[in-house]
Write a protein that holds these residues in place. Structure first.
Motif, PDB file in Angstrom:
ATOM      1  N   ALA A 192      20.680 -12.640 -11.961  1.00 47.65           N
ATOM      2  CA  ALA A 192      21.544 -11.724 -11.224  1.00 47.65           C
ATOM      3  C   ALA A 192      20.766 -10.710 -10.397  1.00 47.65           C
ATOM      4  N   THR A 193      19.530 -10.426 -10.774  1.00 52.96           N
ATOM      5  CA  THR A 193      18.759  -9.410 -10.056  1.00 52.96           C
ATOM      6  C   THR A 193      17.910  -9.981  -8.928  1.00 52.96           C
ATOM      7  N   VAL A 194      17.858 -11.295  -8.799  1.00 56.40           N
ATOM      8  CA  VAL A 194      16.961 -11.918  -7.814  1.00 56.40           C
ATOM      9  C   VAL A 194      17.346 -11.545  -6.386  1.00 56.40           C
ATOM     10  N   ILE A 195      18.604 -11.830  -5.996  1.00 57.21           N
ATOM     11  CA  ILE A 195      19.029 -11.568  -4.616  1.00 57.21           C
ATOM     12  C   ILE A 195      19.025 -10.075  -4.299  1.00 57.21           C
ATOM     13  N   PRO A 196      19.583  -9.199  -5.171  1.00 55.73           N
ATOM     14  CA  PRO A 196      19.459  -7.760  -4.897  1.00 55.73           C
ATOM     15  C   PRO A 196      18.003  -7.310  -4.770  1.00 55.73           C
ATOM     16  N   GLY A 197      17.120  -7.869  -5.587  1.00 55.62           N
ATOM     17  CA  GLY A 197      15.711  -7.504  -5.504  1.00 55.62           C
ATOM     18  C   GLY A 197      15.096  -7.888  -4.170  1.00 55.62           C
ATOM     19  N   ILE A 198      15.449  -9.065  -3.663  1.00 56.71           N
ATOM     20  CA  ILE A 198      14.924  -9.518  -2.368  1.00 56.71           C
ATOM     21  C   ILE A 198      15.463  -8.642  -1.238  1.00 56.71           C
ATOM     22  N   ILE A 199      16.746  -8.282  -1.309  1.00 57.11           N
ATOM     23  CA  ILE A 199      17.328  -7.409  -0.277  1.00 57.11           C
ATOM     24  C   ILE A 199      16.657  -6.035  -0.304  1.00 57.11           C
ATOM     25  N   TRP A 200      16.448  -5.511  -1.502  1.00 53.76           N
ATOM     26  CA  TRP A 200      15.774  -4.212  -1.661  1.00 53.76           C
ATOM     27  C   TRP A 200      14.381  -4.280  -1.041  1.00 53.76           C
ATOM     28  N   LEU A 201      13.677  -5.352  -1.314  1.00 48.62           N
ATOM     29  CA  LEU A 201      12.352  -5.545  -0.732  1.00 48.62           C
ATOM     30  C   LEU A 201      12.410  -5.582   0.788  1.00 48.62           C
ATOM     31  N   ALA A 202      13.389  -6.299   1.335  1.00 49.54           N
ATOM     32  CA  ALA A 202      13.535  -6.410   2.789  1.00 49.54           C
ATOM     33  C   ALA A 202      13.813  -5.041   3.426  1.00 49.54           C
ATOM     34  N   LEU A 203      14.637  -4.229   2.767  1.00 49.51           N
ATOM     35  CA  LEU A 203      14.923  -2.887   3.280  1.00 49.51           C
ATOM     36  C   LEU A 203      13.653  -2.040   3.335  1.00 49.51           C
ATOM     37  N   TYR A 204      12.830  -2.147   2.315  1.00 48.06           N
ATOM     38  CA  TYR A 204      11.561  -1.413   2.307  1.00 48.06           C
ATOM     39  C   TYR A 204      10.650  -1.857   3.444  1.00 48.06           C
ATOM     40  N   LEU A 205      10.608  -3.156   3.693  1.00 46.75           N
ATOM     41  CA  LEU A 205       9.764  -3.672   4.766  1.00 46.75           C
ATOM     42  C   LEU A 205      10.233  -3.155   6.129  1.00 46.75           C
ATOM     43  N   ILE A 206      11.543  -3.095   6.324  1.00 51.76           N
ATOM     44  CA  ILE A 206      12.092  -2.599   7.587  1.00 51.76           C
ATOM     45  C   ILE A 206      11.763  -1.115   7.764  1.00 51.76           C
ATOM     46  N   ILE A 207      11.947  -0.334   6.693  1.00 53.65           N
ATOM     47  CA  ILE A 207      11.668   1.112   6.769  1.00 53.65           C
ATOM     48  C   ILE A 207      10.191   1.348   7.035  1.00 53.65           C
ATOM     49  N   ASN A 208       9.338   0.598   6.361  1.00 54.29           N
ATOM     50  CA  ASN A 208       7.893   0.732   6.588  1.00 54.29           C
ATOM     51  C   ASN A 208       7.538   0.414   8.037  1.00 54.29           C
ATOM     52  N   ARG A 209       8.156  -0.614   8.586  1.00 52.00           N
ATOM     53  CA  ARG A 209       7.880  -1.018   9.975  1.00 52.00           C
ATOM     54  C   ARG A 209       8.281   0.081  10.956  1.00 52.00           C
ATOM     55  N   LEU A 210       9.362   0.801  10.653  1.00 50.35           N
ATOM     56  CA  LEU A 210       9.876   1.817  11.571  1.00 50.35           C
ATOM     57  C   LEU A 210       9.177   3.168  11.423  1.00 50.35           C
ATOM     58  N   THR A 211       8.567   3.426  10.282  1.00 50.43           N
ATOM     59  CA  THR A 211       8.043   4.775  10.023  1.00 50.43           C
ATOM     60  C   THR A 211       6.537   4.851   9.820  1.00 50.43           C
ATOM     61  N   TYR A 212       5.846   3.718   9.748  1.00 53.30           N
ATOM     62  CA  TYR A 212       4.457   3.751   9.310  1.00 53.30           C
ATOM     63  C   TYR A 212       3.516   4.476  10.268  1.00 53.30           C
ATOM     64  N   LYS A 213       3.828   4.502  11.566  1.00 52.38           N
ATOM     65  CA  LYS A 213       2.878   5.047  12.536  1.00 52.38           C
ATOM     66  C   LYS A 213       2.574   6.519  12.312  1.00 52.38           C
ATOM     67  N   GLN A 214       3.549   7.269  11.809  1.00 53.49           N
ATOM     68  CA  GLN A 214       3.301   8.691  11.581  1.00 53.49           C
ATOM     69  C   GLN A 214       2.451   8.936  10.340  1.00 53.49           C
ATOM     70  N   TRP A 215       2.228   7.885   9.543  1.00 44.49           N
ATOM     71  CA  TRP A 215       1.433   8.027   8.323  1.00 44.49           C
ATOM     72  C   TRP A 215       0.131   7.230   8.384  1.00 44.49           C
ATOM     73  N   TYR A 216      -0.174   6.704   9.549  1.00 48.38           N
ATOM     74  CA  TYR A 216      -1.375   5.869   9.670  1.00 48.38           C
ATOM     75  C   TYR A 216      -2.244   6.365  10.817  1.00 48.38           C
ATOM     76  N   LYS A 217      -3.517   6.517  10.546  1.00 51.51           N
ATOM     77  CA  LYS A 217      -4.475   6.898  11.569  1.00 51.51           C
ATOM     78  C   LYS A 217      -5.743   6.094  11.358  1.00 51.51           C
ATOM     79  N   VAL A 218      -6.149   5.370  12.385  1.00 53.39           N
ATOM     80  CA  VAL A 218      -7.299   4.490  12.267  1.00 53.39           C
ATOM     81  C   VAL A 218      -8.585   5.300  12.166  1.00 53.39           C
TER      82      VAL A 218
END
Length: 445
Positions: free
Chosen positions: A171-197
Protein backbone atom coordinates in the motif's frame (compact mmCIF):
# COMPACT_ATOMS: atom_id res chain seq x y z
CA UNK A 1 -12.36 12.79 35.38
CA UNK A 2 -9.77 10.22 36.53
CA UNK A 3 -8.95 9.45 32.90
CA UNK A 4 -8.49 13.13 32.02
CA UNK A 5 -6.18 13.67 34.99
CA UNK A 6 -4.13 10.59 34.05
CA UNK A 7 -3.88 11.73 30.43
CA UNK A 8 -2.81 15.18 31.58
CA UNK A 9 -0.14 13.61 33.79
CA UNK A 10 1.24 11.66 30.82
CA UNK A 11 1.46 14.81 28.69
CA UNK A 12 3.14 16.79 31.48
CA UNK A 13 5.71 14.05 32.04
CA UNK A 14 6.44 13.80 28.30
CA UNK A 15 7.06 17.54 28.04
CA UNK A 16 9.23 17.38 31.16
CA UNK A 17 11.48 14.95 29.28
CA UNK A 18 10.66 11.71 31.07
CA UNK A 19 11.11 8.51 29.10
CA UNK A 20 7.90 7.92 27.13
CA UNK A 21 7.24 4.32 28.25
CA UNK A 22 7.45 5.33 31.91
CA UNK A 23 5.16 8.30 31.24
CA UNK A 24 2.44 5.89 30.12
CA UNK A 25 3.16 3.48 32.97
CA UNK A 26 2.84 6.34 35.45
CA UNK A 27 -0.43 7.42 33.85
CA UNK A 28 -1.83 3.90 34.01
CA UNK A 29 -0.88 3.42 37.65
CA UNK A 30 -2.18 6.87 38.59
CA UNK A 31 -5.50 6.05 36.92
CA UNK A 32 -5.75 2.84 38.95
CA UNK A 33 -4.96 4.82 42.11
CA UNK A 34 -7.61 7.49 41.42
CA UNK A 35 -10.37 5.18 40.21
CA UNK A 36 -9.71 2.22 42.46
CA UNK A 37 -9.53 -0.05 39.41
CA UNK A 38 -7.60 -3.31 39.54
CA UNK A 39 -4.14 -3.50 38.01
CA UNK A 40 -4.49 -7.24 37.44
CA UNK A 41 -5.16 -6.78 33.74
CA UNK A 42 -2.00 -4.74 33.26
CA UNK A 43 0.21 -7.82 33.44
CA UNK A 44 -1.73 -9.80 30.85
CA UNK A 45 -1.89 -6.76 28.55
CA UNK A 46 1.86 -6.28 28.86
CA UNK A 47 2.50 -9.95 28.14
CA UNK A 48 0.17 -10.06 25.15
CA UNK A 49 1.87 -6.97 23.70
CA UNK A 50 4.88 -9.15 22.84
CA UNK A 51 3.06 -12.14 21.41
CA UNK A 52 1.79 -10.87 18.05
CA UNK A 53 4.31 -10.40 15.25
CA UNK A 54 6.85 -8.61 17.44
CA UNK A 55 9.68 -11.01 16.56
CA UNK A 56 9.82 -9.48 13.08
CA UNK A 57 10.87 -6.11 14.53
CA UNK A 58 14.31 -7.12 15.92
CA UNK A 59 15.01 -9.19 12.81
CA UNK A 60 14.36 -6.27 10.46
CA UNK A 61 16.30 -3.96 12.77
CA UNK A 62 19.33 -6.26 12.67
CA UNK A 63 19.03 -6.53 8.89
CA UNK A 64 18.91 -2.74 8.61
CA UNK A 65 21.99 -2.34 10.82
CA UNK A 66 23.92 -4.92 8.82
CA UNK A 67 22.92 -3.17 5.61
CA UNK A 68 24.14 0.15 7.00
CA UNK A 69 27.54 -1.36 7.78
CA UNK A 70 27.84 -3.64 4.75
CA UNK A 71 28.83 -1.02 2.19
CA UNK A 72 25.49 -1.21 0.39
CA UNK A 73 24.74 2.44 1.22
CA UNK A 74 27.91 3.64 -0.51
CA UNK A 75 27.09 1.55 -3.57
CA UNK A 76 23.58 3.01 -3.72
CA UNK A 77 24.97 6.54 -3.45
CA UNK A 78 27.41 5.88 -6.30
CA UNK A 79 24.57 4.44 -8.39
CA UNK A 80 22.33 7.43 -7.63
CA UNK A 81 25.05 9.83 -8.72
CA UNK A 82 25.61 7.79 -11.86
CA UNK A 83 21.90 7.88 -12.73
CA UNK A 84 21.30 11.56 -12.01
CA UNK A 85 24.52 13.36 -12.91
CA UNK A 86 23.15 14.46 -16.31
CA UNK A 87 19.99 16.05 -14.88
CA UNK A 88 19.71 19.66 -13.77
CA UNK A 89 20.17 19.67 -10.01
CA UNK A 90 20.86 15.98 -10.32
CA UNK A 91 23.44 15.74 -7.57
CA UNK A 92 20.94 17.16 -5.07
CA UNK A 93 18.34 14.73 -6.39
CA UNK A 94 20.51 11.84 -5.22
CA UNK A 95 19.27 12.57 -1.69
CA UNK A 96 15.64 11.42 -2.11
CA UNK A 97 16.48 8.76 -4.71
CA UNK A 98 19.15 7.09 -2.59
CA UNK A 99 16.97 7.54 0.52
CA UNK A 100 14.21 5.59 -1.23
CA UNK A 101 16.68 2.87 -2.27
CA UNK A 102 18.12 2.65 1.22
CA UNK A 103 14.68 2.79 2.84
CA UNK A 104 13.65 -0.23 0.78
CA UNK A 105 16.52 -2.13 2.39
CA UNK A 106 16.51 -0.85 5.97
CA UNK A 107 12.82 0.02 6.47
CA UNK A 108 13.82 2.78 8.88
CA UNK A 109 13.46 6.53 8.45
CA UNK A 110 15.95 7.23 11.23
CA UNK A 111 18.59 4.93 9.72
CA UNK A 112 17.99 6.57 6.34
CA UNK A 113 18.59 10.08 7.70
CA UNK A 114 21.65 8.98 9.67
CA UNK A 115 23.26 7.17 6.76
CA UNK A 116 22.49 9.80 4.15
CA UNK A 117 23.65 12.60 6.43
CA UNK A 118 26.92 10.86 7.19
CA UNK A 119 27.78 9.76 3.65
CA UNK A 120 26.17 12.29 1.31
CA UNK A 121 26.71 15.59 3.10
CA UNK A 122 30.52 15.72 2.76
CA UNK A 123 30.38 14.67 -0.91
CA UNK A 124 27.76 17.21 -1.93
CA UNK A 125 29.15 20.04 0.18
CA UNK A 126 32.49 19.57 -1.57
CA UNK A 127 30.66 20.06 -4.87
CA UNK A 128 29.26 23.39 -3.69
CA UNK A 129 25.91 22.55 -2.11
CA UNK A 130 24.80 24.60 0.90
CA UNK A 131 24.97 22.58 4.11
CA UNK A 132 21.67 24.10 5.31
CA UNK A 133 19.87 22.82 2.22
CA UNK A 134 21.49 19.41 2.47
CA UNK A 135 20.49 18.92 6.11
CA UNK A 136 16.90 20.02 5.47
CA UNK A 137 16.59 17.89 2.32
CA UNK A 138 18.05 14.80 4.03
CA UNK A 139 15.62 15.24 6.94
CA UNK A 140 12.69 15.68 4.53
CA UNK A 141 13.71 12.54 2.61
CA UNK A 142 13.78 10.45 5.79
CA UNK A 143 10.06 9.55 5.66
CA UNK A 144 10.70 7.75 2.37
CA UNK A 145 12.26 5.10 4.60
CA UNK A 146 8.77 4.59 6.05
CA UNK A 147 7.06 4.41 2.67
CA UNK A 148 9.20 2.11 0.55
CA UNK A 149 8.72 -1.47 1.84
CA UNK A 150 9.65 -3.30 3.95
CA UNK A 151 8.26 -0.78 6.43
CA UNK A 152 9.03 -1.22 10.13
CA UNK A 153 5.99 0.87 11.07
CA UNK A 154 3.74 -1.56 9.22
CA UNK A 155 4.84 -4.33 11.55
CA UNK A 156 4.11 -2.17 14.61
CA UNK A 157 0.73 -1.19 13.18
CA UNK A 158 -0.33 -4.83 12.74
CA UNK A 159 0.19 -5.47 16.46
CA UNK A 160 -2.82 -3.27 17.24
CA UNK A 161 -4.91 -3.87 14.12
CA UNK A 162 -5.98 -6.78 11.95
CA UNK A 163 -4.39 -5.38 8.79
CA UNK A 164 -2.09 -7.61 6.76
CA UNK A 165 1.63 -6.82 6.75
CA UNK A 166 1.83 -7.86 3.11
CA UNK A 167 -1.02 -5.49 2.17
CA UNK A 168 0.57 -2.61 4.11
CA UNK A 169 3.91 -3.17 2.40
CA UNK A 170 2.27 -2.88 -1.01
CA UNK A 171 0.00 0.00 0.00
CA UNK A 172 2.90 2.40 0.56
CA UNK A 173 4.69 1.77 -2.75
CA UNK A 174 2.74 4.15 -5.02
CA UNK A 175 2.44 6.95 -2.41
CA UNK A 176 6.17 6.59 -1.76
CA UNK A 177 6.99 6.96 -5.46
CA UNK A 178 4.74 10.03 -5.76
CA UNK A 179 6.35 11.56 -2.67
CA UNK A 180 9.75 10.95 -4.21
CA UNK A 181 8.66 12.55 -7.50
CA UNK A 182 7.41 15.66 -5.67
CA UNK A 183 10.79 16.03 -3.97
CA UNK A 184 12.59 15.74 -7.29
CA UNK A 185 10.40 18.45 -8.82
CA UNK A 186 10.92 20.80 -5.84
CA UNK A 187 14.67 20.21 -5.92
CA UNK A 188 14.74 20.98 -9.65
CA UNK A 189 12.90 24.28 -9.12
CA UNK A 190 14.78 25.51 -6.04
CA UNK A 191 18.30 24.10 -6.12
CA UNK A 192 20.04 27.05 -7.80
CA UNK A 193 19.70 29.30 -4.76
CA UNK A 194 21.44 26.65 -2.64
CA UNK A 195 24.21 25.69 -5.03
CA UNK A 196 27.41 27.53 -5.84
CA UNK A 197 30.17 25.96 -7.89
CA UNK A 198 33.51 26.00 -6.08
CA UNK A 199 36.54 26.89 -8.17
CA UNK A 200 38.01 23.41 -7.89
CA UNK A 201 34.84 21.94 -9.37
CA UNK A 202 34.34 24.65 -11.99
CA UNK A 203 37.72 23.94 -13.52
CA UNK A 204 36.82 20.27 -13.92
CA UNK A 205 33.39 20.88 -15.42
CA UNK A 206 33.16 19.80 -19.02
CA UNK A 207 31.99 22.26 -21.69
CA UNK A 208 28.65 20.50 -22.15
CA UNK A 209 27.80 21.16 -18.52
CA UNK A 210 28.67 24.86 -18.38
CA UNK A 211 25.02 25.86 -18.48
CA UNK A 212 24.51 23.93 -15.23
CA UNK A 213 27.68 23.23 -13.22
CA UNK A 214 25.69 21.05 -10.82
CA UNK A 215 25.96 18.37 -13.50
CA UNK A 216 29.65 17.90 -12.75
CA UNK A 217 30.41 14.18 -12.69
CA UNK A 218 31.85 12.93 -9.40
CA UNK A 219 31.79 9.39 -10.72
CA UNK A 220 34.22 8.45 -13.46
CA UNK A 221 32.74 6.95 -16.60
CA UNK A 222 35.15 4.05 -16.39
CA UNK A 223 33.58 3.03 -13.09
CA UNK A 224 30.00 3.00 -14.36
CA UNK A 225 29.86 -0.72 -15.16
CA UNK A 226 31.42 -1.73 -11.85
CA UNK A 227 28.97 0.50 -9.96
CA UNK A 228 26.00 -1.15 -11.68
CA UNK A 229 27.38 -4.62 -11.01
CA UNK A 230 28.09 -3.80 -7.37
CA UNK A 231 24.51 -2.59 -6.91
CA UNK A 232 22.93 -5.86 -8.05
CA UNK A 233 23.27 -7.67 -4.69
CA UNK A 234 21.71 -4.63 -2.96
CA UNK A 235 18.63 -4.72 -5.19
CA UNK A 236 18.26 -8.48 -4.87
CA UNK A 237 17.52 -8.16 -1.15
CA UNK A 238 14.07 -6.50 -1.39
CA UNK A 239 13.27 -8.79 -4.34
CA UNK A 240 13.99 -11.86 -2.23
CA UNK A 241 12.15 -10.55 0.84
CA UNK A 242 9.06 -9.22 -0.92
CA UNK A 243 8.98 -12.09 -3.42
CA UNK A 244 9.15 -14.63 -0.61
CA UNK A 245 6.31 -12.96 1.29
CA UNK A 246 3.93 -12.61 -1.66
CA UNK A 247 4.70 -16.05 -3.07
CA UNK A 248 3.90 -17.58 0.32
CA UNK A 249 7.37 -19.06 0.80
CA UNK A 250 7.83 -17.37 4.15
CA UNK A 251 6.02 -15.05 6.55
CA UNK A 252 6.98 -11.47 7.41
CA UNK A 253 8.85 -12.68 10.50
CA UNK A 254 10.74 -15.28 8.48
CA UNK A 255 11.43 -12.58 5.88
CA UNK A 256 13.23 -10.59 8.58
CA UNK A 257 15.42 -13.60 9.34
CA UNK A 258 16.14 -14.11 5.64
CA UNK A 259 17.03 -10.40 5.37
CA UNK A 260 19.49 -10.73 8.28
CA UNK A 261 21.17 -13.75 6.73
CA UNK A 262 21.34 -12.16 3.27
CA UNK A 263 22.76 -8.86 4.59
CA UNK A 264 25.33 -10.79 6.63
CA UNK A 265 26.45 -12.91 3.67
CA UNK A 266 26.60 -9.97 1.26
CA UNK A 267 28.39 -7.73 3.77
CA UNK A 268 31.03 -10.37 4.59
CA UNK A 269 31.51 -12.23 1.32
CA UNK A 270 30.74 -9.66 -1.40
CA UNK A 271 31.25 -6.11 -0.15
CA UNK A 272 33.72 -7.33 2.49
CA UNK A 273 32.88 -4.44 4.81
CA UNK A 274 31.68 -6.56 7.73
CA UNK A 275 34.10 -8.61 9.79
CA UNK A 276 32.96 -11.57 11.79
CA UNK A 277 34.18 -9.88 14.97
CA UNK A 278 31.83 -6.97 14.23
CA UNK A 279 28.71 -9.13 14.04
CA UNK A 280 28.33 -9.52 17.79
CA UNK A 281 28.76 -5.76 18.24
CA UNK A 282 25.99 -5.23 15.67
CA UNK A 283 23.69 -7.54 17.61
CA UNK A 284 24.56 -5.73 20.85
CA UNK A 285 23.87 -2.27 19.40
CA UNK A 286 20.59 -3.48 17.89
CA UNK A 287 19.63 -4.95 21.26
CA UNK A 288 20.16 -1.59 22.92
CA UNK A 289 17.95 0.14 20.35
CA UNK A 290 15.40 -2.66 20.49
CA UNK A 291 15.04 -2.38 24.25
CA UNK A 292 13.60 1.13 23.98
CA UNK A 293 11.02 -0.10 21.46
CA UNK A 294 9.97 -3.30 23.20
CA UNK A 295 9.48 -1.59 26.56
CA UNK A 296 7.23 0.93 24.83
CA UNK A 297 4.82 -1.77 23.61
CA UNK A 298 3.48 -2.97 26.99
CA UNK A 299 3.51 0.47 28.62
CA UNK A 300 1.56 2.22 25.88
CA UNK A 301 -0.82 -0.69 25.34
CA UNK A 302 -1.71 -0.67 29.03
CA UNK A 303 -3.00 2.86 28.71
CA UNK A 304 -4.62 2.08 25.34
CA UNK A 305 -6.49 -0.72 27.08
CA UNK A 306 -7.70 1.72 29.72
CA UNK A 307 -8.95 4.03 26.98
CA UNK A 308 -10.81 1.18 25.25
CA UNK A 309 -12.40 -0.05 28.50
CA UNK A 310 -13.66 3.48 29.17
CA UNK A 311 -15.20 3.65 25.66
CA UNK A 312 -12.91 6.49 24.60
CA UNK A 313 -12.79 5.25 20.94
CA UNK A 314 -16.59 5.39 20.78
CA UNK A 315 -16.62 8.82 22.41
CA UNK A 316 -13.98 10.03 19.95
CA UNK A 317 -16.10 8.76 17.06
CA UNK A 318 -19.14 10.53 18.47
CA UNK A 319 -17.10 13.71 18.97
CA UNK A 320 -15.77 13.69 15.40
CA UNK A 321 -19.16 12.92 13.84
CA UNK A 322 -20.63 15.70 15.99
CA UNK A 323 -18.83 18.20 13.78
CA UNK A 324 -20.16 16.69 10.57
CA UNK A 325 -21.50 13.46 9.13
CA UNK A 326 -19.86 14.22 5.79
CA UNK A 327 -17.19 11.61 5.08
CA UNK A 328 -14.80 14.15 3.51
CA UNK A 329 -14.99 16.40 6.55
CA UNK A 330 -14.40 13.48 8.92
CA UNK A 331 -11.34 12.47 6.88
CA UNK A 332 -10.02 16.03 7.17
CA UNK A 333 -10.50 15.96 10.95
CA UNK A 334 -8.62 12.63 11.14
CA UNK A 335 -5.80 14.16 9.09
CA UNK A 336 -5.59 17.17 11.40
CA UNK A 337 -5.56 14.94 14.49
CA UNK A 338 -2.82 12.70 13.03
CA UNK A 339 -0.63 15.58 11.83
CA UNK A 340 -0.97 17.38 15.18
CA UNK A 341 -0.20 14.19 17.12
CA UNK A 342 2.73 13.42 14.83
CA UNK A 343 4.28 16.79 15.68
CA UNK A 344 4.45 15.86 19.39
CA UNK A 345 4.53 12.07 19.73
CA UNK A 346 7.08 9.40 18.93
CA UNK A 347 6.40 7.09 15.98
CA UNK A 348 5.68 4.05 18.11
CA UNK A 349 3.45 5.96 20.53
CA UNK A 350 1.33 7.42 17.75
CA UNK A 351 0.76 4.03 16.13
CA UNK A 352 0.15 2.10 19.35
CA UNK A 353 -2.14 4.64 21.03
CA UNK A 354 -4.01 6.29 18.17
CA UNK A 355 -4.74 3.18 16.09
CA UNK A 356 -7.22 1.69 18.61
CA UNK A 357 -8.77 5.15 19.06
CA UNK A 358 -9.34 5.78 15.36
CA UNK A 359 -10.36 2.30 14.18
CA UNK A 360 -14.06 2.72 15.16
CA UNK A 361 -14.26 6.06 13.32
CA UNK A 362 -12.52 4.55 10.30
CA UNK A 363 -14.94 1.63 10.27
CA UNK A 364 -17.94 3.99 10.54
CA UNK A 365 -16.99 5.90 7.37
CA UNK A 366 -15.83 2.84 5.43
CA UNK A 367 -12.10 3.55 5.74
CA UNK A 368 -10.10 0.34 5.47
CA UNK A 369 -7.48 -0.43 8.08
CA UNK A 370 -4.86 -0.53 5.34
CA UNK A 371 -5.67 3.01 4.17
CA UNK A 372 -5.77 4.26 7.78
CA UNK A 373 -2.34 2.69 8.24
CA UNK A 374 -0.92 4.51 5.23
CA UNK A 375 -2.42 7.77 6.48
CA UNK A 376 -0.72 7.21 9.83
CA UNK A 377 2.63 6.40 8.20
CA UNK A 378 2.50 9.64 6.22
CA UNK A 379 1.46 11.56 9.35
CA UNK A 380 4.42 10.05 11.20
CA UNK A 381 6.68 11.16 8.35
CA UNK A 382 5.27 14.70 8.44
CA UNK A 383 5.72 14.77 12.20
CA UNK A 384 9.40 13.85 11.96
CA UNK A 385 10.08 17.04 9.96
CA UNK A 386 7.67 19.39 11.77
CA UNK A 387 8.76 21.04 15.04
CA UNK A 388 8.57 20.74 18.00
CA UNK A 389 9.46 17.00 17.94
CA UNK A 390 10.89 16.77 14.39
CA UNK A 391 13.22 13.86 15.08
CA UNK A 392 14.59 13.83 11.52
CA UNK A 393 15.48 17.52 11.77
CA UNK A 394 17.30 16.95 15.04
CA UNK A 395 19.28 14.02 13.66
CA UNK A 396 20.13 15.69 10.34
CA UNK A 397 21.06 18.94 12.08
CA UNK A 398 23.39 17.15 14.47
CA UNK A 399 25.08 15.12 11.73
CA UNK A 400 25.41 18.09 9.35
CA UNK A 401 26.28 20.53 12.16
CA UNK A 402 23.43 22.91 11.27
CA UNK A 403 21.16 24.79 13.68
CA UNK A 404 17.45 23.96 13.51
CA UNK A 405 16.52 27.56 12.71
CA UNK A 406 18.86 27.52 9.69
CA UNK A 407 17.13 24.43 8.28
CA UNK A 408 13.60 25.85 8.30
CA UNK A 409 13.83 28.07 5.19
CA UNK A 410 15.05 25.30 2.81
CA UNK A 411 12.66 22.85 4.50
CA UNK A 412 9.47 24.85 3.89
CA UNK A 413 9.00 23.93 0.17
CA UNK A 414 9.44 20.21 0.90
CA UNK A 415 6.98 20.40 3.78
CA UNK A 416 4.30 22.57 2.15
CA UNK A 417 4.42 21.25 -1.40
CA UNK A 418 5.27 17.58 -0.88
CA UNK A 419 4.80 16.20 2.65
CA UNK A 420 1.46 17.85 3.52
CA UNK A 421 -0.05 17.35 0.01
CA UNK A 422 0.97 13.68 0.28
CA UNK A 423 -1.10 13.43 3.45
CA UNK A 424 -4.20 14.67 1.66
CA UNK A 425 -3.53 12.57 -1.44
CA UNK A 426 -3.50 9.27 0.47
CA UNK A 427 -6.59 10.44 2.37
CA UNK A 428 -8.84 11.52 -0.49
CA UNK A 429 -7.55 9.23 -3.24
CA UNK A 430 -7.63 5.81 -1.55
CA UNK A 431 -6.80 3.91 -4.72
CA UNK A 432 -3.26 5.29 -4.52
CA UNK A 433 -2.84 3.01 -1.52
CA UNK A 434 -5.33 0.23 -2.22
CA UNK A 435 -4.95 -0.48 -5.94
CA UNK A 436 -1.68 -2.43 -5.72
CA UNK A 437 -2.65 -4.56 -2.68
CA UNK A 438 -5.97 -5.44 -4.33
CA UNK A 439 -4.21 -6.30 -7.57
CA UNK A 440 -1.79 -8.67 -5.85
CA UNK A 441 -3.74 -9.95 -2.85
CA UNK A 442 -7.38 -9.46 -3.78
CA UNK A 443 -9.81 -8.20 -1.13
CA UNK A 444 -8.27 -6.39 1.82
CA UNK A 445 -9.68 -5.12 5.12
Amino acid sequence: MELLISTGLILVLIFMGMSVPFCFLSGSLFYAFLSGASTGGYVSTAFNAHTHGVLAIPLFMIAGTLIEKSGIAKTLIDLGELMLRRFKGGMGATIPVVSAFFGALSGSGTATVTTMGTMLTPRLEELGWDRRYLSAFIAAAGPLGYMIPPNMNAIIYTTVSSASVAALFLATVIPGIIWLALYLIINRLTYKQWYKVPESVEKQTVQSSLNDPALMEPVKKTSSLSIVIDSIPAFLMPVIIMGGIYSGIFSATEAGAVGCLYALIVGIAYYKKIKLRDVFKTFLNTGNSLGSILIMFPMTLMFSRILVVNNVPAMLTEFITGFSTNRLVILLIIDIVLIFAGCFLDVGVLLLVFTPLLLPTASLIGLTQVQLGVMMFVAVGVGTITPPMAMNLFIAGKICDVELKDMLKPLVPFLLFAALPMMFLVTYFPELSLWLPRLVLGAIN
